[in-house]
Design an enzyme around this catalytic site. Structure first.
Site, short mmCIF file in Angstrom:
data_model
loop_
_atom_site.label_atom_id
_atom_site.label_comp_id
_atom_site.label_asym_id
_atom_site.label_seq_id
_atom_site.Cartn_x
_atom_site.Cartn_y
_atom_site.Cartn_z
N ASP A 121 4.58 7.97 4.42
CA ASP A 121 5.57 6.90 4.48
C ASP A 121 5.18 5.86 3.43
OD1 ASP A 121 7.69 5.26 5.68
OD2 ASP A 121 6.05 4.03 6.42
N ASP A 132 6.40 2.02 3.13
CA ASP A 132 6.15 0.65 3.56
C ASP A 132 5.08 0.60 4.65
OD1 ASP A 132 8.25 -0.57 1.97
OD2 ASP A 132 9.66 0.41 3.33
#
Length: 257
Positions: A27, A29
């Site tokens: 991922d 962020d």
């Protein structure tokens, strides 16, 4: 101020948990870059303004947006529209398409403004791990529900460390369902040419680790950067196999940068 990634060294190797993994999806962020704090701040400004303008009938639901609990529970890892709808519904506020789009658009404006002003950095521990994976010949993908992912990775100086990027724009183009559905991660490993059963997902969001579990990934790594909270336990309950504070815990060898 943005800091460039540290120079690469060659003395890190993979921790045992990753030695049978044939691909890793990260991922963006909060895992690769510290942009989760910028997202959370933008959401808080947008939601708090909406709460003041349209206060819920229940006084208990009028409290300001919490950048830890509300962010993790309602918006982290989700598309802007899904996140806005989830928070507004939780507070008993009108969650019509028009309202959701207006709040999401304001959050987008605030985020873009803060990104231009302050930029983002990549987490040093993540950079160490990604470089160790590259030296070991393990393909790497970055994935994000955000359309800003490519810009974030480029600004942080780490875009070239990943073989594949699947962002919010690609998700919309392909009609991929948002987290906790695993579509985004499955598309990433498909592009890497590795089955989910031989790959790992690295996530800091509850919806993200649940997506990894639903997708049948061999290893789901939760990242808990919120010291002093129960976030780690919640990540485990939602599907993480292991939880780390920093991804440098998944390399052995060289001195930390």
């Amino acid at each position: 101020m943005h800091r460039p990634p540290a120079p690469e060294t060659s003395d890190d190797t993979l921790a045992p948990a990753l030695r049978d993994v044939r691909a890793v999806v990260f991922d963006t962020d909060g895992v690769i870059t510290d942009s989760a704090r910028v997202h959370a701040a933008a959401w808080k400004t947008a939601f708090d303004a909406h709460l003041r303008a349209h206060p819920p009938e229940d006084p208990d639901r009028r409290r300001p947006f919490d950048v830890r609990d509300d962010y993790l529970r309602h918006v982290d890892g989700k598309s802007r529209l899904d996140g806005a709808a989830a928070f507004l519904a939780a507070r008993g506020i009108d969650a019509s398409d028009e309202t959701v789009r207006a709040v999401a658009a304001e959050k987008e404006r605030l985020f873009a403004e803060r990104l231009r002003e302050h930029g983002v950095d990549a987490y040093p521990g993540t950079v160490r791990l990604v470089r160790a994976l590259r030296r070991a010949g393990v393909p790497r993908a970055a994935a994000s529900a955000s359309r800003h992912a490519g810009e974030l990775l480029s600004r942080a100086g780490v875009l070239d460390l990943f073989d594949v990027l699947v962002d919010g724009g690609e998700a919309a183009r392909l009609g991929l369902a948002g987290k906790p559905e695993p579509d985004l991660f499955l598309e990433a490993v498909r592009r890497l040419g590795v089955g989910a059963g031989r790959a790992a997902v690295v996530e800091d969001a509850l919806a993200g680790v649940e997506a990894g579990r639903r997708g049948g990934f061999a290893l789901v790594v939760g990242v808990d950067r919120a010291a002093g909270t129960d976030t780690g336990a919640r990540l485990l309950r939602h599907g993480a196999d292991i939880v780390v504070r920093d991804l440098a815990e998944l390399v052995v060898g060289g001195a930390p940068k």
